[in-house]
Design a protein around this motif. Structure first.
Motif, PDB file in Angstrom:
ATOM      1  N   TYR A   1      25.131  -2.904  19.107  1.00  0.00           N
ATOM      2  CA  TYR A   1      26.265  -2.355  18.357  1.00  0.00           C
ATOM      3  C   TYR A   1      27.328  -1.963  19.364  1.00  0.00           C
ATOM      4  O   TYR A   1      27.170  -0.999  20.120  1.00  0.00           O
TER       5      TYR A   1
ATOM      6  N   PRO B   1      30.996  -9.458  18.584  1.00  0.00           N
ATOM      7  CA  PRO B   1      30.440  -8.326  17.838  1.00  0.00           C
ATOM      8  C   PRO B   1      30.276  -8.601  16.345  1.00  0.00           C
ATOM      9  O   PRO B   1      29.354  -8.068  15.720  1.00  0.00           O
TER      10      PRO B   1
ATOM     11  N   HIS C   1      26.581  -7.847  15.105  1.00  0.00           N
ATOM     12  CA  HIS C   1      26.341  -6.730  14.187  1.00  0.00           C
ATOM     13  C   HIS C   1      25.697  -7.169  12.873  1.00  0.00           C
ATOM     14  O   HIS C   1      25.367  -6.311  12.044  1.00  0.00           O
TER      15      HIS C   1
END
Length: 450
Positions: free
Chosen positions: A387, A353, A357
């Motif tokens: 996300y 992530p 992101h």
């Protein structure tokens, strides 16, 4: 059936390949691999692929989730046992989640808002009116108090409480015995095979905590009037769509410890990164403070969430730039196709992530702190799974409603009482990417009471 020879791969060292980076700088390796393609080989030996495309991430976590299990041998099992986070058996995980889900319905979680704000006001009363504080340490202490009160109905800040020493000693002892995160992945299969040799070396770190939780569960089983906390809800839970049974004491112990570790450290990290970003962006800080001040002198509550939209936008943006759970790992349990790529059983896939992101394809000015991107006037649709601060699919973080409530209420309370300013330039902030993403050198900020 293998994809290794067909995919782009991250660079390695002469002779040693990607092994040193994987073992000691896994985040750096993930950052290097992020722009190389939808699937990138980051193998240190055993085939490991990094998944960078949101559509493929959706396949791993959602549409083909049964083909991808948790990577076995997580070192966290030695601390939290077989709780939801470490449970590798899909059917057992599904049953446990079914048992626990009612305790995390939004209406029940909302009742904990008063505990969260009360603990925060008490904690902030001891802060100096002006000075420098390591906010990461302070927030770890604060979230420890909150999660202990919500989970156990115990206040670790009380002078006669044994909870705080038990909890902090267990976590500190466990962390001091764990290798770097990437190395832990490499050692995972060995740990899994030799758990009987490894466990005794770690038991001394959490023996006090183990006894604390066992005694607490035993007392609750004998208690006539049920308490009003998460432990009481877990003890009362029944699998109404399955066999009708509840949890064993061991299951309750494992889930309580999992919730404690997840609800304590991850929230403290998210709030620490939020305050750092606000300190670096005074205009955003003042806007948030004004929104919180508009609530009046009373403590914020769950009913005020709809009146704190900018506060949630700030927290959302902090979770984008610094997701506490910065790496998600899975392993193919059988031969499977991921998009057009065949994967052999046993192939590990990593989802990061942190890099996802920050992809410029999905985020305008990805390195800039812009809470407005999460507002009603933000940019158009992003790909689903671009996300994922709480994961996705059947293993979506069960405590997400709790985390949003706690993060929003605490952030509003902090900004309403204090102004924060940085003590070092942004480029000097170093990351510590272990089980969660933390500031490596703590997070000392200047503060002044409003």
């Amino acid at each position: 059936m293998s994809a290794a020879g067909q995919l782009p791969h991250a660079r390695g060292w002469p002779l040693l390949g990607r092994l040193p980076a994987f073992a000691f700088d896994l985040l750096g390796l993930c950052r290097q691999a992020a722009p190389l393609g939808p699937l990138v080989d980051i193998s240190p030996g055993h085939l490991t692929l990094q998944v960078n495309d949101p559509a493929l991430i959706g396949q791993v976590l959602v549409t083909q989730n049964r083909a991808f299990a948790k990577v076995p041998g997580s070192p966290l099992r030695f601390l939290v046992g077989n709780g939801l986070f470490t449970n590798e058996d899909p059917d057992d995980h599904r049953r446990q989640r079914r048992l626990m889900q009612p305790a995390f319905h939004r209406e029940r979680v909302a009742a904990f808002g008063a505990i969260m704000t009360d603990a925060t006001h008490r904690h902030l009363a001891a802060w100096p009116d002006e000075g420098r504080l390591d906010l990461h340490v302070e927030l770890m202490d604060l979230t420890l108090t909150i999660v202990a009160r919500c989970l156990f109905g115990v206040d670790p800040a009380a002078e006669d409480s044994a909870a705080a020493p038990a909890l902090t000693r267990a976590l500190a002892g466990f962390a001091s015995r764990m290798p770097p995160y990437g190395l832990a992945f490499l050692l995972g299969p060995w740990l899994h095979r030799h758990a009987d040799r490894v466990a005794p070396r770690l038991e001394s770190a959490n023996a006090v905590l183990e006894q604390f939780v066992q005694d607490l569960v035993a007392r609750r089983r004998q208690q006539a009037a049920p308490a009003d906390d998460l432990l009481a809800m877990l003890l009362a839970a029944r699998d109404v769509t399955g066999d009708g049974a509840g949890m064993t004491d061991r299951q309750v112990r494992d889930e309580i410890l999992t919730l404690f570790v997840a609800g304590h450290e991850t929230t403290a990290n998210a709030l620490a990164w939020s305050l750092l970003l606000l300190a670096q962006n005074p205009a955003a800080q003042e806007r948030l403070a004004a929104e919180a001040a508009a609530l009046g002198d009373r403590p914020a509550s769950a009913a005020d969430l709809e009146n704190l939209p900018y506060t949630k936008m700030v927290l959302s943006e902090a979770l984008r730039l610094y997701p506490p759970v910065w790496l998600i790992s899975r392993q193919a349990v059988a031969d499977v196709r991921l998009g057009d790529t065949p994967l052999a059983a046993g192939t590990r896939v990593f989802i990061c992530p942190f890099t996802l992101h920050r992809r410029p394809e999905y985020w305008d000015e990805p390195l800039a702190f812009r809470p407005e991107r999460f507002g009603a006037d933000g940019p158009g649709e992003r790909p689903r799974y671009a996300y994922i601060p709480f994961g996705a699919g059947p293993r979506l973080c069960l405590g997400e409603p709790f985390a949003w409530l706690e993060g929003t209420l605490l952030l509003a309370t902090l900004a309403r009482q204090f102004r924060f300013a940085p003590t070092i330039p942004p480029e000097a902030v170093r990351l510590n990417a272990q089980a969660t993403l933390q500031p490596r050198d703590g997070l000392t900020l200047r503060l002044r009471r409003r």
